[in-house]
Design a protein around this motif. Sequence first.
Motif, short mmCIF file in Angstrom:
data_model
loop_
_atom_site.label_atom_id
_atom_site.label_comp_id
_atom_site.label_asym_id
_atom_site.label_seq_id
_atom_site.Cartn_x
_atom_site.Cartn_y
_atom_site.Cartn_z
N VAL A 1 0.83 -1.12 -0.01
CA VAL A 1 -0.01 0.04 -0.09
C VAL A 1 0.83 1.06 -0.02
N PHE A 2 0.91 2.10 -1.04
CA PHE A 2 1.74 3.11 -1.50
C PHE A 2 1.47 4.40 -0.70
N ASN A 3 2.29 5.22 -0.48
CA ASN A 3 2.12 6.33 0.11
C ASN A 3 1.44 6.24 1.29
N HIS A 4 1.73 5.04 2.30
CA HIS A 4 1.14 4.79 3.52
C HIS A 4 -0.30 4.79 3.49
N GLY A 5 -0.91 4.72 2.34
CA GLY A 5 -2.25 4.60 2.36
C GLY A 5 -2.89 5.62 1.97
N ARG A 6 -2.38 6.97 1.85
CA ARG A 6 -2.70 8.16 1.87
C ARG A 6 -2.91 8.72 0.32
N CYS A 7 -3.71 7.83 -0.26
CA CYS A 7 -3.99 8.07 -1.66
C CYS A 7 -5.29 8.01 -2.16
N ARG A 8 -5.88 8.83 -2.95
CA ARG A 8 -7.35 8.92 -3.42
C ARG A 8 -7.22 8.82 -4.88
N ARG A 9 -8.14 8.13 -5.51
CA ARG A 9 -8.13 7.85 -6.70
C ARG A 9 -9.59 7.78 -7.34
N ASP A 10 -9.66 8.45 -8.55
CA ASP A 10 -11.07 8.41 -9.32
C ASP A 10 -11.26 7.32 -9.95
N PHE A 11 -11.68 6.17 -9.22
CA PHE A 11 -11.92 4.78 -9.95
C PHE A 11 -13.06 4.89 -10.83
N THR A 12 -13.14 4.55 -11.75
CA THR A 12 -14.14 4.52 -12.91
C THR A 12 -14.36 2.96 -13.14
#
Length: 339
Positions: A208-219
């Motif tokens: 889990v990269f960036n220690h989980g501090r990611c947000r993605r616009d999953f489509t």
Amino acid sequence: MKVLVTGAAGFIGAALSHALLDRGDEVVGVDNLNDYYDVTLKEARLARLAARPGFTAERADIADRGAMAGVFARHRPRRVVNLAAQPGVRYSLENPDAYVDANLVGFANVLEGCRRHGVEHLVFASSSSVYGANTRLPFSVHHNVDHPVSLYAATKKAGELMAHAYSHLYGLPTTGLRFFTVYGPWGRPDMAYFIFTRKILAGEPIDVFNHGRCRRDFTYIDDIVEGVVRVLDRVPAPDPSWNGDDPDPGTSAAPYRIYNIGNSTPVDLMRFIGLIEERLGRRAEMRLLPLQKGDVPETFADTTDLERDVGFKAATPVEEGIARFVDWYLDYYGPGTAG
């Protein structure tokens, strides 16, 4: 009409080909079935298409100039959707030649085929990765995207520039679509959601990269396909209001457009993992790691232009999309296997 779809054995290409066949189009599907990820999955996608009337498979590499010239000469498609590409941000750090061959040389061959055979409209895959170092959210097609942070992103931006040049020089109508983290059944095994599912089932830790501090616009894939079909049916015209003194990156005096195609609802990565865990009924063991080179912490699509021009807005909530993916995964690979 006859539509040439490159990358037809790929995730989006196969789903799009089914949708075009469903509405009565004839589809010529080009793919080289390379081994970037599991070839048997690509073959399974292609086998489902081959069983349908109206589908013709062409095994060819878009980087092969002679092969692509032959495909265009034999089939003379009215419209073309170029989805063949070398994907992946991290892989571009290890194998840059693959990106040059597919995303630059290959796309140039597609552009030449369209020019020489009078194609009515070329729709091509770009990527949200082109936003690179941009931090102003949501990402808009009217923002400057001159600071890519991976070679993959740079090749996708180069593809947009190449398409614009052909639109300007030869009047070839082209539309680029910046896809935002596409997921769903029959998806790509190199994508995080696919890897998470496999490793959770296998009892292996997930990175889990960036220690989980990611947000993605999953489509979700069905939303992507509907958007592509609507765009394919809308041939762009020159924008009479475009001004070279204040150039708008999202439109042009040429018959060229660029659109974001995303869900416009960023999801926290930890929430996304939690949805996979819930559907599998298993907990993930996580290795929290720093942000990887070439990655960005957040993506968020402004889809205002797409909504205005083709009346489309993605509608599948991530809870529903993940449930469908996990159910497909368990059905395809079997409940007792990690795939």
